[in-house]
Enzyme design. Sequence first.
Site, short mmCIF file in Angstrom:
data_model
loop_
_atom_site.label_atom_id
_atom_site.label_comp_id
_atom_site.label_asym_id
_atom_site.label_seq_id
_atom_site.Cartn_x
_atom_site.Cartn_y
_atom_site.Cartn_z
N TYR A 1 -0.94 6.75 15.22
CA TYR A 1 -1.99 5.84 14.57
C TYR A 1 -3.40 6.44 14.45
CZ TYR A 1 -5.14 2.08 14.67
OH TYR A 1 -6.39 1.15 14.25
N THR B 1 -11.26 3.58 13.76
CA THR B 1 -10.84 3.25 14.93
C THR B 1 -11.32 4.02 16.10
OG1 THR B 1 -8.92 2.83 16.56
CG2 THR B 1 -8.66 4.47 14.90
N ALA C 1 -4.16 -2.23 7.34
CA ALA C 1 -3.78 -0.84 8.33
C ALA C 1 -2.51 -1.27 8.82
CB ALA C 1 -4.75 -0.80 9.29
N LEU D 1 0.76 -1.23 0.01
CA LEU D 1 0.19 -0.07 -0.04
C LEU D 1 0.68 1.39 -0.07
CD1 LEU D 1 -2.27 -1.94 0.39
CD2 LEU D 1 -3.15 -0.27 2.00
#
Length: 293
Positions: free
Chosen positions: A124, A100, A59, A36
């Site tokens: 994150y 999230t 992710a 990615l």
Amino acid sequence: MHILLLGKYGQLGWELQRTLAPLGDLIALDFPEIDLKQEENLSQLIHNIRPQVIFNATAYTAVDRAESEPEIAKAINAHAPRVMAEEAKKMGAVLIHYSTDYVFDGTQGSDYLETDTPNPLNIYGQSKLAGERAIQEVGGSYLILRTSWVYSVRRNSFVTKVLEWSRTQTSLRIVSDQVSNPTWCRMLAEVTAQLLAMAGRDVAGWLDERRGIYHLAGSGRASRFEWAQAILEMDPRREEQTVHEVQPALTSEFPTPAVRPLHSALNCDHFTDTFGLTLPDWREALKLALETG
Ligand SMILES: NC(=O)c1ccc[n+]([C@@H]2O[C@H](COP(=O)([O-])OP(=O)(O)OC[C@H]3O[C@@H](n4cnc5c(N)ncnc54)[C@H](OP(=O)(O)O)[C@@H]3O)[C@@H](O)[C@H]2O)c1
């Protein structure tokens, strides 16, 4: 239906590969087949496959490592989802993406609604929020499903760690001031697949009418301490445990590179009201997960 699943080896992706298989022609990929970080390749890949639905289960989830690798976290969690959204829009496809509870700062003191203002405390969370915003800016068809405390019993997770500690230690100290919704990845994958089944033949149109951000996590909430206690109680091979006591501790006693939100539990009523589906109570799901393996 042509479905592209990215992230087939992850906790969620592994389960999605199974739940999505009966719903159409499924192409499932993961690193290193696709990286990615290479946007050109990603864009070309989606263009060539021409899926009607793209599931993004990839992710960068290493919350602490992200603090020292912010560019990589952003590439995977923000730039790549933008490319997916752009390609999906060009071909009239839908992007189903996961985010999230760590987009919130956890200071509100009650479960978060989709309308509450995000304020991530760590890289994150910032990168995941940037991913959500990128998808929204592109303006195609999408569902963003924010979930929390995802676990698997197959891959390394909080549940497998507690089981491992229970067999190697006599006493455990687990933080009791972090509260959220433990979510079994299999249940999350089941419910997501049901959305596609409900959508029927006009999947893009049906999902586009319901586009937006939804909270979708295990029902009820728990502290990590309560979660660990439940894991030990429900462990089907309890006789192997060497642990005799579990003590509550404070997050401040275990400094980590990334600051974590304290109360980041998600209110999932909007998802239930819209789709008529709910993830079961986290304890019931945990029991099934431990029994099933
Ligand atoms: N885990 C949680 O507690 C949690 C909580 C809330 C929300 N979520 C969200 O839920 C979703 C699923 O999480 P998960 O726990 O299933 O994640 P996971 O187990 O970490 O899986 C992520 C997958 O993405 C792959 N990946 C990472 N970098 C990549 C790259 N450069 N190119 C291609 N693939 C790459 C990983 O491959 P490698 O293993 O090779 O790196 C892995 O297969 C994510 O959106 C996550 O942010 C997770």
